[in-house]
Scaffold this active site. Structure first.
Site: not given
Ligand code: GAR
Length: 196
Positions: A14, A108, A110
Site C-alpha cells: 500500500n 486507515n 482495512h
Molecule cells: C493490507 O491488506 C491492509 O489492508 C492490512 O494489512 C495489509 C498490509 O499490506 N491492514 C489491516 O489488516 C489493518 N487492520 P501491505 O504492507 O502490503 O500494505
C-alpha cells in the site's frame, strides 16, 4: 502541500501504491515526508529508502513499557509535523494521545467492507480467513478515519471485490489489494489533499 506520514508494519504494497501515485501525479498537493515502521527488516522500509523518503523504526521491543513506546512513537510522528497520518498496514494500536492530537487526521486501510470482519483480532490474512469461513460472496476494502475504537471511525471510501470459487485467503487478499486497496488509499489521500 499536504505533509503525509505513512505508518507500516510489513511488506508495504500500500505504501508503494501511494509512492507510485504521487510520482505519476495521480495524487497531487502531497509530500511524503516520512515512513515509520514498528518492525525492523520489513520490505516497506526498502520501498521508502528506494523512493528517497525519510524512514524510521520505532519498535516496542526497544522500550521497557508500552507507555514509553507510545511516547516515542508520538515524538517521531510529531517531528514530521504531518497534516495527515496514513496507516498502511500498520498493525499497532494507535495511542489515545495521538488520536486526540490528530483528530480527523489519521486514516486507515482495512481489507474488508466495514462493518464486516473488522475490530480486534481482524487484521491481514485473518480477515480473509474469516470471510471465506463465513462463505461471503463479496468482500472488499475500506478507508476510514481513525477514532478511539478499532475500525470504528467514519468511512471515507469503500470498494467491493468479488469472492471466487476456490479462493484461498492469500488469493483473496491479493485480489482485494489489486482491485481495491491500491486504488482506494491513494484516492483518499488525493481527496484530502485537495479538500474534497
Ligand atoms: C493490507 O491488506 C491492509 O489492508 C492490512 O494489512 C495489509 C498490509 O499490506 N491492514 C489491516 O489488516 C489493518 N487492520 P501491505 O504492507 O502490503 O500494505
Amino acid at each position: 502541500m499536504l505533509r503525509v506520514v505513512v505508518m507500516v508494519s510489513g511488506g508495504g504494497t500500500n505504501l508503494q501504491a501511494i509512492i507510485d501515485r504521487v510520482a505519476d501525479g495521480t495524487i497531487t498537493n502531497t509530500e511524503l515526508v516520512g515512513v515509520i515502521s514498528n518492525n525492523y527488516d520489513v520490505f516497506a522500509l526498502e520501498r521508502a529508502k528506494k523512493a528517497g523518503i525519510d524512514n524510521q523504526v520505532v519498535s516496542p521491543k526497544d522500550y521497557a513499557t508500552r507507555e514509553e513506546f507510545n511516547e516515542a512513537l508520538l515524538e517521531k510522528v510529531n517531528a514530521y509535523k504531518p497534516d495527515l497520518i496514513v496507516l498502511a498496514g500498520f498493525l499497532v494500536v494507535i495511542p489515545e494521545k495521538m488520536i486526540d492530537m490528530y483528530e480527523n487526521k489519521i486514516i486507515n486501510i482495512h481489507p474488508s467492507l466495514i462493518p464486516s470482519f473488522c475490530g480486534t483480532g481482524y487484521y491481514g490474512l485473518k480477515v480473509h480467513e474469516a470471510a471465506l469461513a463465513r462463505g461471503v460472496k463479496v468482500s472488499g476494502a475500506t478507508v476510514h478515519y481513525v477514532d478511539k475504537g478499532t475500525d470504528t471511525g467514519p468511512i471515507i471510501l469503500q470498494k467491493a471485490v468479488e469472492v471466487k470459487e476456490g479462493d484461498t485467503p492469500k488469493i483473496l487478499q491479493q485480489r482485494i489489494m489489486e482491485e481495491a486497496e491500491w486504488k482506494l488509499l491513494p484516492a483518499a489521500i488525493n481527496m484530502i489533499a485537495n479538500n474534497q
